[in-house]
Design a protein around this motif. Structure first.
Motif, PDB file in Angstrom:
ATOM      1  N   TYR A  49      14.311   2.462  -1.824  1.00  0.00           N
ATOM      2  CA  TYR A  49      15.182   1.636  -2.728  1.00  0.00           C
ATOM      3  C   TYR A  49      14.500   0.315  -2.903  1.00  0.00           C
ATOM      4  O   TYR A  49      13.372  -0.124  -1.985  1.00  0.00           O
ATOM      5  N   VAL A  50      15.114  -0.468  -3.704  1.00  0.00           N
ATOM      6  CA  VAL A  50      14.761  -1.636  -4.056  1.00  0.00           C
ATOM      7  C   VAL A  50      15.715  -2.722  -4.387  1.00  0.00           C
ATOM      8  O   VAL A  50      16.413  -2.431  -4.976  1.00  0.00           O
ATOM      9  N   ALA A  51      15.268  -3.980  -4.138  1.00  0.00           N
ATOM     10  CA  ALA A  51      16.513  -5.261  -4.571  1.00  0.00           C
ATOM     11  C   ALA A  51      15.701  -6.421  -4.582  1.00  0.00           C
ATOM     12  O   ALA A  51      14.485  -6.571  -4.026  1.00  0.00           O
ATOM     13  N   GLY A  52      16.191  -7.229  -5.404  1.00  0.00           N
ATOM     14  CA  GLY A  52      15.649  -8.620  -5.628  1.00  0.00           C
ATOM     15  C   GLY A  52      14.614  -8.745  -6.691  1.00  0.00           C
ATOM     16  O   GLY A  52      14.759  -7.926  -7.556  1.00  0.00           O
ATOM     17  N   TRP A  53      13.692  -9.672  -6.526  1.00  0.00           N
ATOM     18  CA  TRP A  53      12.703  -9.880  -7.676  1.00  0.00           C
ATOM     19  C   TRP A  53      11.911  -8.673  -7.759  1.00  0.00           C
ATOM     20  O   TRP A  53      11.309  -8.446  -8.951  1.00  0.00           O
ATOM     21  N   ILE A  54      11.499  -8.049  -6.759  1.00  0.00           N
ATOM     22  CA  ILE A  54      10.551  -6.783  -6.867  1.00  0.00           C
ATOM     23  C   ILE A  54      11.276  -5.828  -7.702  1.00  0.00           C
ATOM     24  O   ILE A  54      10.695  -4.745  -8.196  1.00  0.00           O
ATOM     25  N   LYS A  55      12.703  -5.902  -7.627  1.00  0.00           N
ATOM     26  CA  LYS A  55      13.347  -4.840  -8.538  1.00  0.00           C
ATOM     27  C   LYS A  55      13.664  -5.155  -9.826  1.00  0.00           C
ATOM     28  O   LYS A  55      13.370  -4.603 -10.875  1.00  0.00           O
ATOM     29  N   ARG A  56      13.907  -6.548 -10.103  1.00  0.00           N
ATOM     30  CA  ARG A  56      14.261  -7.049 -11.330  1.00  0.00           C
ATOM     31  C   ARG A  56      13.524  -7.933 -12.136  1.00  0.00           C
ATOM     32  O   ARG A  56      13.579  -8.111 -13.372  1.00  0.00           O
ATOM     33  N   GLY A  57      12.499  -8.567 -11.425  1.00  0.00           N
ATOM     34  CA  GLY A  57      11.616  -9.592 -11.657  1.00  0.00           C
ATOM     35  C   GLY A  57      11.982 -11.064 -11.451  1.00  0.00           C
ATOM     36  O   GLY A  57      13.310 -11.025 -10.939  1.00  0.00           O
ATOM     37  N   PRO A  96       0.893  -1.450   0.162  1.00  0.00           N
ATOM     38  CA  PRO A  96      -0.045   0.064  -0.162  1.00  0.00           C
ATOM     39  C   PRO A  96       0.963   1.339  -0.164  1.00  0.00           C
ATOM     40  O   PRO A  96       1.791   1.390   0.973  1.00  0.00           O
ATOM     41  N   GLY A  97       0.713   2.090  -1.171  1.00  0.00           N
ATOM     42  CA  GLY A  97       1.662   3.186  -1.074  1.00  0.00           C
ATOM     43  C   GLY A  97       2.753   2.968  -1.956  1.00  0.00           C
ATOM     44  O   GLY A  97       3.453   4.251  -2.237  1.00  0.00           O
ATOM     45  N   LEU A  98       3.003   1.955  -2.472  1.00  0.00           N
ATOM     46  CA  LEU A  98       4.274   1.873  -3.262  1.00  0.00           C
ATOM     47  C   LEU A  98       3.830   1.361  -4.579  1.00  0.00           C
ATOM     48  O   LEU A  98       3.097   0.402  -4.786  1.00  0.00           O
ATOM     49  N   PRO A  99       4.504   1.913  -5.793  1.00  0.00           N
ATOM     50  CA  PRO A  99       4.110   1.727  -7.079  1.00  0.00           C
ATOM     51  C   PRO A  99       4.669   0.458  -7.571  1.00  0.00           C
ATOM     52  O   PRO A  99       5.751   0.279  -7.563  1.00  0.00           O
ATOM     53  N   VAL A 100       3.778  -0.128  -8.541  1.00  0.00           N
ATOM     54  CA  VAL A 100       4.295  -1.374  -9.032  1.00  0.00           C
ATOM     55  C   VAL A 100       3.984  -1.295 -10.564  1.00  0.00           C
ATOM     56  O   VAL A 100       2.779  -1.097 -10.820  1.00  0.00           O
ATOM     57  N   ASP A 101       4.706  -1.464 -11.468  1.00  0.00           N
ATOM     58  CA  ASP A 101       4.456  -1.539 -12.943  1.00  0.00           C
ATOM     59  C   ASP A 101       3.618  -2.835 -13.279  1.00  0.00           C
ATOM     60  O   ASP A 101       4.066  -3.810 -12.999  1.00  0.00           O
ATOM     61  N   PRO A 102       2.271  -2.447 -13.769  1.00  0.00           N
ATOM     62  CA  PRO A 102       1.360  -4.027 -13.736  1.00  0.00           C
ATOM     63  C   PRO A 102       1.831  -4.841 -14.991  1.00  0.00           C
ATOM     64  O   PRO A 102       1.569  -5.969 -14.808  1.00  0.00           O
ATOM     65  N   ARG A 103       2.729  -4.327 -15.693  1.00  0.00           N
ATOM     66  CA  ARG A 103       3.268  -5.113 -16.925  1.00  0.00           C
ATOM     67  C   ARG A 103       4.424  -5.831 -16.405  1.00  0.00           C
ATOM     68  O   ARG A 103       4.382  -7.328 -16.887  1.00  0.00           O
ATOM     69  N   THR A 104       5.220  -5.407 -15.799  1.00  0.00           N
ATOM     70  CA  THR A 104       6.508  -6.144 -15.349  1.00  0.00           C
ATOM     71  C   THR A 104       6.221  -6.712 -13.972  1.00  0.00           C
ATOM     72  O   THR A 104       6.929  -7.709 -13.881  1.00  0.00           O
ATOM     73  N   GLY A 105       5.310  -6.373 -12.900  1.00  0.00           N
ATOM     74  CA  GLY A 105       5.322  -6.671 -11.615  1.00  0.00           C
ATOM     75  C   GLY A 105       6.666  -6.534 -10.891  1.00  0.00           C
ATOM     76  O   GLY A 105       6.994  -6.801  -9.898  1.00  0.00           O
ATOM     77  N   THR A 106       7.296  -5.292 -11.276  1.00  0.00           N
ATOM     78  CA  THR A 106       8.250  -4.903 -10.416  1.00  0.00           C
ATOM     79  C   THR A 106       8.237  -3.367 -10.132  1.00  0.00           C
ATOM     80  O   THR A 106       7.294  -2.486 -10.643  1.00  0.00           O
ATOM     81  N   VAL A 107       8.848  -2.829  -9.088  1.00  0.00           N
ATOM     82  CA  VAL A 107       8.813  -1.464  -8.658  1.00  0.00           C
ATOM     83  C   VAL A 107       9.584  -0.681  -9.649  1.00  0.00           C
ATOM     84  O   VAL A 107      10.824  -1.078  -9.802  1.00  0.00           O
ATOM     85  N   PRO A 108       9.134   0.296 -10.504  1.00  0.00           N
ATOM     86  CA  PRO A 108       9.948   1.235 -11.207  1.00  0.00           C
ATOM     87  C   PRO A 108      11.291   1.698 -10.351  1.00  0.00           C
ATOM     88  O   PRO A 108      11.013   2.323  -9.333  1.00  0.00           O
ATOM     89  N   ASN A 109      12.462   1.730 -11.085  1.00  0.00           N
ATOM     90  CA  ASN A 109      13.640   1.978 -10.317  1.00  0.00           C
ATOM     91  C   ASN A 109      14.754   2.432 -11.248  1.00  0.00           C
ATOM     92  O   ASN A 109      14.792   1.905 -12.517  1.00  0.00           O
ATOM     93  N   GLU A 110      15.674   3.148 -10.584  1.00  0.00           N
ATOM     94  CA  GLU A 110      17.065   3.391 -11.385  1.00  0.00           C
ATOM     95  C   GLU A 110      18.106   3.069 -10.590  1.00  0.00           C
ATOM     96  O   GLU A 110      18.493   3.720  -9.554  1.00  0.00           O
ATOM     97  N   GLU A 111      18.710   1.767 -10.821  1.00  0.00           N
ATOM     98  CA  GLU A 111      19.951   1.352 -10.084  1.00  0.00           C
ATOM     99  C   GLU A 111      19.531   1.152  -8.791  1.00  0.00           C
ATOM    100  O   GLU A 111      20.300   1.386  -7.813  1.00  0.00           O
ATOM    101  N   GLY A 112      18.307   0.468  -8.747  1.00  0.00           N
ATOM    102  CA  GLY A 112      17.751   0.323  -7.086  1.00  0.00           C
ATOM    103  C   GLY A 112      17.041   1.546  -6.321  1.00  0.00           C
ATOM    104  O   GLY A 112      16.533   1.390  -5.356  1.00  0.00           O
ATOM    105  N   ARG A 113      17.160   2.681  -7.069  1.00  0.00           N
ATOM    106  CA  ARG A 113      16.375   3.942  -6.414  1.00  0.00           C
ATOM    107  C   ARG A 113      14.879   4.013  -7.073  1.00  0.00           C
ATOM    108  O   ARG A 113      14.752   4.016  -8.248  1.00  0.00           O
ATOM    109  N   VAL A 114      14.182   3.918  -5.899  1.00  0.00           N
ATOM    110  CA  VAL A 114      12.762   3.904  -6.468  1.00  0.00           C
ATOM    111  C   VAL A 114      12.221   4.900  -7.309  1.00  0.00           C
ATOM    112  O   VAL A 114      12.571   6.223  -6.890  1.00  0.00           O
TER     113      VAL A 114
END
Length: 468
Positions: free
Chosen positions: A369-377, A340-358
């Motif tokens: 920041y984000v890491a793991g599958w929620i970062k890269r799929g 709740p409150g965190l964006p996720v791309d519905p197409r990729t199922g990942t949090v939009p990020n740039e080198e781990g920065r949300v």
């Protein structure tokens, strides 16, 4: 390194350390915590949160229990939990026990590493029949996940003699192997007893693994593939025609060592023949599911023969066949969902990020920041998360050095706040009590461990240890 004690008291020194919350105590989260405590040039403390009372994520609840060597990575991960700058905080769900906004008010930065737990559907007719399961549900059940839907899985397995597993990744092979094993091959594992009892009563005679494309495109690893051979009651079978590759596939193999090794193993098995009195584990390629058949319960699956086009995509040929089966397990990928409150791309199922920065609306969100599958799929193996976490932590530390984040002002201790709200956070010593209870339960059955699969049983072990 300054730390905050388990009771919430501040560290007995001067300047407050940089406080980081890592949401998800699986490999990605633990590697992020480990990298932070090792590489940070400034004092850092990490609260490693998980909604379950137990750490290790998919290492505990995703790697099949008949893989003891792979599951032993828990011992390596545990060393990171023992670091004085890391505090495991289990049984806490972000969005329920604490909002994202509240969490960010208690720490200076948050790293989201909670993975991708949802399955991908086949989106074909009959997928809602009894006997049609997601691999995520079956794996959660045989690994003893507290949220496993025991009733649905056990209803699906009742009386199963033939099973079809759709997908050619490592999880698909895990499922096929577990279903094909003799009961005594599983007795020494840490599976909950009800799982062992159900599998022992499931007379599986044939398991078929379906791949939409050819062996050159399969994503399983050679080590996982080889483990199918030598099963006590099942023979691995491959259609030699599926191993005749076109020039494009041969070219792909030349640049892919894993695919080349896989094909070599499959060609070894092409000479296998069904044996009287033994089960059959078929690996079939160039077939995609069209619909699942049955009235109320699965009785078969219609599949279409495919070919691989110049872009590496599976295209239908119009040639179909029906495979009789009592069970269909789809293993065609995972996808992430947002907190709740965190964006996720519905197409990729990942949090939009740039080198781990949300990224929120395309712009960097300071302190997230984000890491793991929620970062890269859902890609790679357990060790892939280590490199991934290093990239994210490097971004976080660069932001700290640049003053984007920092230990500014006083912040209340998270655990103390959670307890004041009536939550029951499970800390490292509590986890040790759970660990000891599982070892003790296993000993009563001649095993190294038996997994406690109910959340209340896990918490009861904590309370019992606290009362002693």
């Amino acid at each position: 390194m300054p730390v905050v004690a388990d009771d919430g008291s501040p560290a007995p020194d001067g300047e407050r350390p940089l406080r980081v919350a890592v949401v998800g105590a699986g490999p990605a989260g633990i590697y992020a915590a480990e990298t932070l405590t090792r590489r940070a040039p400034v004092p850092v403390t990490v609260d490693l949160l998980d909604r379950l009372p137990t750490p290790f994520g998919l290492v505990r609840h995703g790697i099949a229990p008949d893989h003891p060597k792979m599951r032993a990575i828990r011992d390596t991960l545990h060393r990171a939990l023992d670091h004085p700058g890391v505090r495991f905080v289990g049984n806490v769900e972000v969005g329920t026990d604490v909002s994202l906004e509240d969490l960010r008010a208690h720490v200076d930065a948050v790293v989201y590493t909670y993975g991708a737990a949802l399955d991908r559907a086949l989106a074909i007719e009959g997928e809602d029949l009894t006997g049609s399961l997601a691999a995520t549900d079956l794996v959660a059940w045989y690994c003893g996940h507290p949220d496993a839907d025991r009733a649905t899985v056990e209803a699906a397995l009742q009386g199963v003699r033939r099973a079809v597993v759709v997908g050619v990744g490592n999880v698909a092979l895990d499922v096929a192997r577990v279903l094909s094993r003799a009961p005594r091959e599983l007795e020494s594992t840490d599976m909950p007893q009800h799982v062992l009892d159900t599998l022992a009563a499931t007379p599986v005679e044939e398991v078929t693994v379906l791949g939409r494309r050819g062996p050159a495109q399969a994503s399983f690893t050679t080590m996982e593939l080889r483990e199918l051979d030598g099963l006590e009651r099942a023979t691995v079978l491959v259609d030699p025609a599926d191993l005749d590759l076109d020039p494009a596939a041969e070219e792909r193999l030349a640049g892919d060592r894993n695919a080349s090794r896989n094909l070599a193993v499959l060609r070894e098995w092409a000479g296998h023949r069904p044996e009287p009195g033994r089960g059959r584990l078929w690996l079939r390629f160039y077939r995609r599911p069209v619909r699942i058949l049955g009235t109320g319960r699965v009785t078969g699956i219609e599949v279409e023969r495919t070919a691989v086009d110049g872009d590496g995509r599976a295209v239908g040929t119009g040639e179909t066949e029906v495979l009789p089966t009592d069970l269909v397990v789809r293993s065609v990928g995972y996808r992430g969902q947002g907190l709740p409150g965190l964006p996720v791309d519905p197409r990729t199922g990942t949090v939009p990020n740039e080198e781990g920065r949300v990224l929120r609306d395309g712009a960097r969100s300071p302190g997230e920041y984000v890491a793991g599958w929620i970062k890269r799929g859902p890609t790679g193996v357990v060790g892939t998360n280590k490199h991934d976490a290093r990239e994210t932590v490097a971004s976080l530390l660069a932001d700290a050095e640049a003053g984007v984040i920092g230990a500014h002002g006083d912040r209340d201790d998270l655990v103390r706040t959670l307890r004041a709200r009536g939550a029951e956070p499970v800390l490292l010593e509590d986890w040790r009590a759970i660990d000891a209870a599982e070892v003790a339960l296993g000993a009563t059955r001649g095993r190294a461990r038996t997994t406690l699969h109910e959340r209340e049983s896990l918490l009861a072990a904590v309370r019992a240890a606290a009362d002693r």
